[in-house]
Write a protein that holds these residues in place. Sequence first.
Motif, mmCIF file in Angstrom:
data_model
loop_
_atom_site.group_PDB
_atom_site.id
_atom_site.type_symbol
_atom_site.label_atom_id
_atom_site.label_comp_id
_atom_site.label_asym_id
_atom_site.label_seq_id
_atom_site.Cartn_x
_atom_site.Cartn_y
_atom_site.Cartn_z
ATOM 1 N N ARG A 6 0.855 -1.118 -0.015
ATOM 2 C CA ARG A 6 0.016 0.108 -0.008
ATOM 3 C C ARG A 6 0.827 1.377 -0.012
ATOM 4 N NH1 ARG A 6 -2.081 4.283 1.851
ATOM 5 N NH2 ARG A 6 -4.495 4.690 1.913
ATOM 6 N N ASP A 7 1.891 1.189 0.701
ATOM 7 C CA ASP A 7 2.893 2.185 0.911
ATOM 8 C C ASP A 7 3.547 2.863 -0.531
ATOM 9 O OD1 ASP A 7 2.265 2.799 3.366
ATOM 10 O OD2 ASP A 7 4.107 2.331 4.224
ATOM 11 N N PHE A 8 3.893 1.670 -1.130
ATOM 12 C CA PHE A 8 4.360 1.655 -2.731
ATOM 13 C C PHE A 8 3.501 2.580 -3.586
ATOM 14 C CE2 PHE A 8 4.258 -0.546 -6.669
ATOM 15 C CZ PHE A 8 5.621 0.400 -7.303
ATOM 16 N N HIS A 9 2.188 1.935 -3.795
ATOM 17 C CA HIS A 9 1.218 2.438 -4.482
ATOM 18 C C HIS A 9 0.891 3.882 -3.801
ATOM 19 C CE1 HIS A 9 0.975 -1.799 -5.802
ATOM 20 N NE2 HIS A 9 0.115 -1.215 -6.854
ATOM 21 N N SER A 10 0.664 4.109 -2.954
ATOM 22 C CA SER A 10 0.417 5.508 -2.274
ATOM 23 C C SER A 10 1.494 6.471 -2.635
ATOM 24 C CB SER A 10 0.066 5.434 -0.701
ATOM 25 O OG SER A 10 -0.018 6.805 -0.298
ATOM 26 N N ARG A 11 2.659 6.139 -2.290
ATOM 27 C CA ARG A 11 3.895 6.946 -2.536
ATOM 28 C C ARG A 11 4.203 7.517 -4.138
ATOM 29 N NH1 ARG A 11 7.188 3.529 -1.084
ATOM 30 N NH2 ARG A 11 8.084 2.977 -2.921
ATOM 31 N N GLU A 12 4.063 6.386 -5.141
ATOM 32 C CA GLU A 12 4.287 6.684 -6.327
ATOM 33 C C GLU A 12 3.008 7.487 -6.894
ATOM 34 O OE1 GLU A 12 7.053 6.272 -7.949
ATOM 35 O OE2 GLU A 12 7.649 5.153 -6.107
ATOM 36 N N ALA A 63 -7.623 12.953 -2.032
ATOM 37 C CA ALA A 63 -8.633 12.204 -0.915
ATOM 38 C C ALA A 63 -9.332 11.225 -1.507
ATOM 39 C CB ALA A 63 -9.572 13.250 -0.545
ATOM 40 N N GLU A 64 -9.732 11.320 -2.792
ATOM 41 C CA GLU A 64 -10.266 10.158 -3.674
ATOM 42 C C GLU A 64 -9.407 9.084 -3.608
ATOM 43 O OE1 GLU A 64 -11.627 8.904 -7.981
ATOM 44 O OE2 GLU A 64 -11.386 11.149 -7.354
ATOM 45 N N LEU A 65 -8.143 9.463 -4.032
ATOM 46 C CA LEU A 65 -7.115 8.421 -4.063
ATOM 47 C C LEU A 65 -6.820 7.380 -2.798
ATOM 48 C CD1 LEU A 65 -4.413 7.040 -5.565
ATOM 49 C CD2 LEU A 65 -3.379 8.763 -4.445
ATOM 50 N N ASP A 66 -6.897 8.314 -1.647
ATOM 51 C CA ASP A 66 -6.561 7.576 -0.355
ATOM 52 C C ASP A 66 -7.988 6.633 0.013
ATOM 53 O OD1 ASP A 66 -4.092 8.742 -0.047
ATOM 54 O OD2 ASP A 66 -4.751 10.532 1.139
ATOM 55 N N ILE A 121 -4.853 4.481 -10.821
ATOM 56 C CA ILE A 121 -3.762 5.453 -10.723
ATOM 57 C C ILE A 121 -3.454 6.107 -11.841
ATOM 58 C CG2 ILE A 121 -1.442 5.663 -9.951
ATOM 59 C CD1 ILE A 121 -1.967 3.545 -7.808
ATOM 60 N N VAL A 122 -3.171 5.309 -13.012
ATOM 61 C CA VAL A 122 -2.733 5.792 -14.185
ATOM 62 C C VAL A 122 -3.839 6.660 -14.796
ATOM 63 C CG1 VAL A 122 -2.292 5.398 -16.794
ATOM 64 C CG2 VAL A 122 -1.262 4.075 -14.879
ATOM 65 N N ALA A 123 -5.129 6.521 -14.504
ATOM 66 C CA ALA A 123 -6.166 7.226 -15.079
ATOM 67 C C ALA A 123 -6.177 8.762 -14.303
ATOM 68 C CB ALA A 123 -7.519 6.828 -14.967
#
Length: 476
Positions: free
Chosen positions: A89-95, A106-109, A151-153
């Motif tokens: 989760r940290d990896f995806h959140s960080r990148e 906020a939507e991402l989180d 994430i790409v979108a």
Amino acid sequence: MGRDESRPGRHECLRREFTDMSVMKFGRTSVESAAAIERVAAIVKARAERHPIVVVSAMGKTTNTLLAIAQAAIDGKRENYLRQLHDLRDFHSREARRVVPLAHRAELDRTLDDHFQEMTELVKGIAVIGELTPRSIDAISSYGERLSSYIVALAFEHFGLPAAHVDSRRLIVTDHRHTQATPLFAKTYKRLVEVLPPIAAEKVVVMGGFIASTEEGVTTTLGRGGSDFTASIVGAGVGAKEIQIWTDVDGMLTADPTILPGGHRVKTISFAEAAELAYFGAKVLHPSTVIPAVERNIPVLILNSRRPDVPGTRIVSGTVHCNNAVKSIACKRKITLVNIHSTRMLMAHGFLRRIFEIFDRHETPVDMVATSEVSVSLTIDNTGQTRRICEELSEFSEVSMEPEQAIVCLVGENIRYTPGVAARVFNALRGLNIRMISQGASLLNLSVVVAEKDLRNAVESLHTEFFSELDPEVFE
């Protein structure tokens, strides 16, 4: 007043209007980090007029990590799998936070929280059961593409590209064969043409590769490397002008760069040749990719996301004329050679049938076969059922197995028309022990089996023999 059924529907009109639609698939190394996603955004933005539909793999090694998490759960290593989930989760959140607009943070989180909460509950359930079923494998491994496409979108919006995320599981319909599902093409194409063209008219569509679902909505996957297959299915479904496979190499090369660096780029190759190369180990392309593309006569391009100006390799339906006998050399490692001998079967019919019924019963594909009156040699790369296969074969024959072998496959349309190719192969490989040779089944390839320790020497010698001179129309 009813609709005139003879007139094309709105979705079909949209598909016809955007006849230059393209499908762009980006592999895991092309979306492995924020910097990589930024490169992808630039590539797509430069081609936005083609109404691209973007298909992405999971980020980096996410799929491997997810399967490792599931295995840790089975092994009862609770702290291990919880830590790996936290790190993932940290990896995806960080990148993601490096490329996602502030307005969408906020939507991402929330989305990451929802997905990782689902994953945690799924993994805990696997731990309780203590078994990883094919259905569970599909469920856990699907999260890589679900996260990366989302994430790409969002990242595209940050880089000035209006984008829409579409869950591939809504559109790609398959049978129930988990981990290696087969698409139900008629139903899938119907959904694709109804849903995607209206969205692509306004925004860049972003989808996850590899993932699909049954008609009942149960998540399935198309097998490892299935993102290429997804791109091809989508391209065939919407009638795309071309399908682009963006990876980390300049295209198809005359030799596997991990074995022999410095090979030459193949500019154009036929679907038939590309399929042979893919089956025999050319990892730049998933073997199933070409099937929907061939049926709809859609060119496939292999391109490098790190060097987008390189023209890459174009795969086309027709024969590509070439002055060289061979287009490329593919390799398949970790092969086991199976030797079956039975004097009791001399002059008896049904010997081969009995052998292949056993391999079929244990769902073990065979790559190469050589036969005599009482002996059969064949190669397999899936050794999961070898003990049971040997037990059944031993009922009517003597069986021996030779592991750590490799297939070296020379592919080219001209092999069938060029005399003396086999003699050149044997001459190039003099000094090496050739365990098996096969030519003629497809007319496009000549394959030999050598010990894996001799693989590099074999490829280097063959490459020198067949590519010392190059047709400039085909190679660079």
